[in-house]
Write an enzyme that holds these catalytic residues in place. Sequence first.
Site, mmCIF file in Angstrom:
data_model
loop_
_atom_site.group_PDB
_atom_site.id
_atom_site.type_symbol
_atom_site.label_atom_id
_atom_site.label_comp_id
_atom_site.label_asym_id
_atom_site.label_seq_id
_atom_site.Cartn_x
_atom_site.Cartn_y
_atom_site.Cartn_z
ATOM 1 N N LYS A 178 0.930 -0.992 -0.031
ATOM 2 C CA LYS A 178 -0.026 -0.071 0.037
ATOM 3 C C LYS A 178 0.852 1.217 -0.073
ATOM 4 C CE LYS A 178 -1.836 2.551 3.081
ATOM 5 N NZ LYS A 178 -1.908 4.134 2.347
ATOM 6 N N CYS A 287 12.659 12.060 6.934
ATOM 7 C CA CYS A 287 12.592 11.538 8.458
ATOM 8 C C CYS A 287 13.951 11.764 9.230
ATOM 9 C CB CYS A 287 11.876 10.109 8.300
ATOM 10 S SG CYS A 287 13.246 8.943 7.591
#
Length: 493
Positions: A178, A287
């Site tokens: 996904k 990140c």
Amino acid sequence: METILNYIGGKWQPALNGSTRKVSDPADGSVVGIVTDSHVEDARLAITAAREAFLGAGTWRLTPAPLRAQVLYRVADGILSRIDELAELDSRNNGKPLREARCDVEDAAACFRYYAGLISAPQGGVYDVTDAFGPMHAFSMHEPVGVCALITPWNYPVLMAAWKLAPSLAAGNCVVFKPSELTPLSAAILFRIMEQAGLPPGTANLVLGTGPNVGAELAASNDVDMITFTGSTRTGQSIATAAVGNLKKVGLELGGKSPNIIFSDADLEGAVEWAMFGVFFNQGEVCSAGARILVQDSIKDAFVNRLAERATKMTIGRGLDNPDMGPLISAAHLDKVTGFVERAREEGAKLVCGGGRLSEGALSKGFFMAPTILDECRPEMEIVREEVFGPVASIQTFETEEQAIAMANDTRYGLAGGVFTTDGARALRVVKALRAGVTWINCYNPTFNEAPWGGYKMSGYGRDLGVNGLLEYQQVKQVNTNLRPGPFGWYTR
């Protein structure tokens, strides 16, 4: 505009309820794609297809490693053959500069190639054991985990897909993938490439949809043996909680608030440019961004002045025009990032440059923000403690090495950190003291397929990339063989 479909069980198909959703270019809001908007039922269908494929006879998990490697090599070749298309899609869908998107595609191909080579190497081990039970032969072997659910973020669409698809497929698993609902376009191309490379039906399944509709089902399903997620810490916590139902393996690469430590003996120009790369690259939507810049007090003014001078000269525009920085991913995210800046100023931080939305001329329809530097930040400030995920640098000063280490580790996160100094011994001392999974000396942000990537503390657990990245998707089985037939004499009657 053709609707992009799910790929389940080797077939391209719409959502069971027929839902679709538009995907836009953050540079101007124009629609760049229409995609299937899946729900729980579609996720379950994909999980079933993956489990049937994994358990079936003559399937991917039973395919010898050299033959799996051949398929992955073909995937790598297919990615490179469509590099222009994939790079343009990611640039339009994500907003990143085209040259950055092109590097992502090249790295994605290299990732598939790396794992194709890695699975051809020896795995497992043979152990010299005691003969208390008679002569024994002990060895270990690596096996695939089973059905793996892979969820990736929007900041590196094709690259993050490769980071998870390549090792999981190399290990022999069947997967349900996904991508972020904001950036799903390049994933569909990648699945076309894998289909053409000869990946068996059901081995890799693509489900397009949101986290609450699809991601939550993947995390909770008892028919999923492992879930790996890259994204926010809050979502990672929800996934870890949902995964306890069947104690599935969990890999989480989450948020960060990483320190970049600049000592007074550092090469100033080099430190400035690497600091820019650490906090402004990919619009700061990284990140591992070195957003907390810790500067030794004796060079703070010189460093900040030079950083601001360079930052204000950066070009900003739509990704396809190859600027230094493109738009942020969405209006909501832009508001979130500028909100951090506003609150930091209210808390007493000094705005050196940037700070708000850029909306003049060609930038008026997009979600653009200037590179931002906040000086005189204090440890208790929100801007120092919380992940911003945008082009915002907070400046703090320190006097001693010990103080720098303490400030660097004063965070709930532990993904990354950097140190700039010409003193080699000090560089190693600081790196060893940092509670972070990825570190740099006299550079910031480069990473490689061969080396493990992941964090400490609230930055998650498990590792992507390298040998560790393959081991994440494997189970290790111990095998013991008795070499002498007949009773071994434990029971005397």
